[in-house]
Scaffold this motif. Structure first.
Motif, PDB file in Angstrom:
ATOM      1  N   ARG A 127      -4.390   1.625 -15.126  1.00 17.82           N
ATOM      2  CA  ARG A 127      -3.033   2.176 -15.119  1.00 17.82           C
ATOM      3  C   ARG A 127      -2.739   2.915 -16.407  1.00 17.82           C
ATOM      4  O   ARG A 127      -2.086   3.965 -16.405  1.00 17.82           O
ATOM      5  CB  ARG A 127      -2.011   1.058 -14.916  1.00 17.82           C
ATOM      6  CG  ARG A 127      -1.983   0.492 -13.504  1.00 17.82           C
ATOM      7  CD  ARG A 127      -0.839  -0.502 -13.354  1.00 17.82           C
ATOM      8  NE  ARG A 127       0.440   0.131 -13.628  1.00 17.82           N
ATOM      9  CZ  ARG A 127       1.550  -0.539 -13.919  1.00 17.82           C
ATOM     10  NH1 ARG A 127       1.531  -1.860 -13.985  1.00 17.82           N
ATOM     11  NH2 ARG A 127       2.678   0.100 -14.144  1.00 17.82           N
ATOM     12  N   SER A 130      -4.300   6.209 -16.224  1.00 16.89           N
ATOM     13  CA  SER A 130      -3.600   7.096 -15.287  1.00 16.89           C
ATOM     14  C   SER A 130      -2.348   7.681 -15.936  1.00 16.89           C
ATOM     15  O   SER A 130      -1.990   8.834 -15.671  1.00 16.89           O
ATOM     16  CB  SER A 130      -3.238   6.354 -13.997  1.00 16.89           C
ATOM     17  OG  SER A 130      -2.187   5.436 -14.203  1.00 16.89           O
ATOM     18  N   THR A 257      -1.313   9.297  -9.278  1.00 18.14           N
ATOM     19  CA  THR A 257      -0.502   8.082  -9.138  1.00 18.14           C
ATOM     20  C   THR A 257      -1.184   7.091  -8.205  1.00 18.14           C
ATOM     21  O   THR A 257      -1.305   5.896  -8.508  1.00 18.14           O
ATOM     22  CB  THR A 257       0.894   8.442  -8.613  1.00 18.14           C
ATOM     23  OG1 THR A 257       1.525   9.366  -9.505  1.00 18.14           O
ATOM     24  CG2 THR A 257       1.752   7.197  -8.498  1.00 18.14           C
ATOM     25  N   VAL A 258      -1.651   7.595  -7.060  1.00 18.44           N
ATOM     26  CA  VAL A 258      -2.370   6.727  -6.121  1.00 18.44           C
ATOM     27  C   VAL A 258      -3.662   6.224  -6.738  1.00 18.44           C
ATOM     28  O   VAL A 258      -4.004   5.033  -6.646  1.00 18.44           O
ATOM     29  CB  VAL A 258      -2.650   7.488  -4.805  1.00 18.44           C
ATOM     30  CG1 VAL A 258      -3.522   6.649  -3.871  1.00 18.44           C
ATOM     31  CG2 VAL A 258      -1.347   7.872  -4.116  1.00 18.44           C
ATOM     32  N   ARG A 261      -3.217   3.363  -9.154  1.00 14.18           N
ATOM     33  CA  ARG A 261      -2.947   2.063  -8.522  1.00 14.18           C
ATOM     34  C   ARG A 261      -4.204   1.443  -7.925  1.00 14.18           C
ATOM     35  O   ARG A 261      -4.292   0.229  -7.763  1.00 14.18           O
ATOM     36  CB  ARG A 261      -1.882   2.226  -7.447  1.00 14.18           C
ATOM     37  CG  ARG A 261      -0.517   2.599  -8.011  1.00 14.18           C
ATOM     38  CD  ARG A 261       0.542   2.684  -6.924  1.00 14.18           C
ATOM     39  NE  ARG A 261       1.848   3.033  -7.474  1.00 14.18           N
ATOM     40  CZ  ARG A 261       2.690   2.178  -8.027  1.00 14.18           C
ATOM     41  NH1 ARG A 261       2.369   0.907  -8.102  1.00 14.18           N
ATOM     42  NH2 ARG A 261       3.858   2.581  -8.502  1.00 14.18           N
TER      43      ARG A 261
END
Length: 408
Positions: A127, A130, A257-258, A261
């Motif tokens: 995360r 990201s 974003t995907v 996760r």
């Protein structure tokens, strides 16, 4: 997520705008400097070459330098390169400033990645990466279209001035937010060159670098020539190019974003899905680039698939070599830019060979297919290296006679 991680992402936004904004500036630069479009495209490859060389070299050179000091120094060097680029009298000077700026940006990326993952626990590294990499996606959503608009209305040099100003502002924010000697969240020791080099000696790590090169190269080759493809093949008016580039960035924002996760829970499955979808989307664009409605659908799909894999390839290398937290992201940065270097060159060669602008999307499809094959190889190796479950041990049976004797 610590504030410093978000500010590192904003710093990547400022510098990442420069990395990719040339896709919208190429026609104006080529006309202004009197070079062919394929020659102007080499500015993208030159930037990538500077990052390939600069990332590991500067990571080693600044290994014992406080990270905040190194980050700010890299940003100031990057801003200075863009000031010179904005004033460049010809193609040669501009080409040189792209290399110098890229070296500084590469050093920043490497130290920023190491800093971000050191500020969060193990289960949040994907995360954190990201968030940092989202700065690059925002650059395609906001920075690249804005640079294209500036180029169309005030000249491409204005876009360079804007990047220099944003970078200086970002350096000031990091100077405030980052402590001079930050502590790590996961107990990392201070970087040590021998330990870092030993950490790189893992074949599976280098396979991961290959996946980085192929997947990102597959995504960037079409994007590098997207502006001229839209105007010359699709028939889109030049004034609408920034909006379509923003569609690519919006797709990338959703993708990263995907991917962020999924990076910690299903890394290889995310890589495989991203590479497969990127291959299909690139091939579809190559066949339908003259169809405006279809192209407008495929552009955000390309952005989504290109950035879906980004958090995975960024964070997975830290898990494969946790004892090399500085050199691992540095070499990964080089791997990204090997792809950014080679695929636009291949795209330029196909254009010069008379195959037309849609041929760059075929280059992207072929590279994506290779990335999918490399991901399958990595998954096979991971299954082989997975520790075998302990053998089942049968519960000893008590002889009937003995049990009866005990009762009696």
């Amino acid at each position: 997520m610590p504030l410093a991680v978000h500010l590192l992402g904003l710093a990547i936004f400022a510098q990442g705008t420069s990395e990719f904004m040339l896709s919208g500036l190429l026609p104006n630069i080529a006309t202004d400097l009197g070079v062919p479009l394929s020659g102007a495209g080499l500015l993208i490859s030159a930037f990538a070459v500077g990052m390939v060389v600069g990332a590991p070299v500067l990571a080693v050179a600044t290994l014992r330098v406080p990270r905040r000091t190194a980050l700010i120094a890299f940003q100031l060097a990057f801003a200075a390169g863009h000031v010179v680029g904005a004033l460049a009298p010809g193609y040669g000077v501009l080409l040189a400033t792209r290399v110098v700026s890229a070296v500084a940006y590469a050093g920043f990326w490497s130290v920023a990645a190491a800093t971000a993952v050191s500020l969060v626990p193990q289960e949040a590294k994907g995360r954190a990466m990201s968030v940092v990499a989202m700065g690059l996606t925002l650059a395609t959503v906001v920075g690249v279209p804005a640079g294209t608009v500036l180029s169309q209305h005030a000249g491409w040099r204005t876009a360079f001035w804007a990047v220099a100003a944003l970078t200086v502002l970002s350096a000031l924010s990091l100077r405030t937010a980052l402590p001079a000697h930050p502590t790590t969240a996961d107990g990392h020791q201070l970087p040590e060159l021998r330990r870092e080099l030993n950490g790189l000696a893992r074949p599976r790590l280098w396979l991961s670098y290959l996946i980085t090169t192929l997947t990102f190269g597959a995504g960037v080759v079409t994007f590098s020539y997207l502006a001229p493809l839209l105007t010359e093949v699709t028939g889109l008016p030049a004034a609408w190019v920034p909006a379509v580039l923003a569609l690519y960035g919006i797709g990338g924002l959703i993708g990263i974003t995907v991917g962020g996760r999924l990076a910690d829970s299903a890394p290889l499955r995310t890589l495989a899905a991203g590479a497969a979808l990127l291959t299909l989307a690139s091939a579809a664009l190559a066949r339908t680039a003259d169809d405006l409605p279809v192209t407008l659908v495929l552009v955000p799909v390309l952005g989504f698939t290109a950035y879906l894999v980004n958090p995975v390839v960024q964070s997975r290398v830290f898990r494969l070599a946790p004892d090399a937290p500085t050199l691992v992201p540095a070499v990964n940065t080089s791997a990204f830019n090997v792809g950014i270097t080679l695929t636009p060159i291949l795209g330029g060669l196909t254009i010069d060979a008379g195959l037309g602008l849609p041929s760059v999307a075929w280059v992207g499809a072929a590279t994506g297919l290779l990335g999918l094959a490399a991901t399958a190889w990595a998954a096979t190796l991971e299954r082989r290296n997975r520790p075998a479950p302990p053998p089942l041990t049968a519960t000893p049976r008590t002889p009937v006679g003995t049990a009866g004797a005990t009762k009696s």
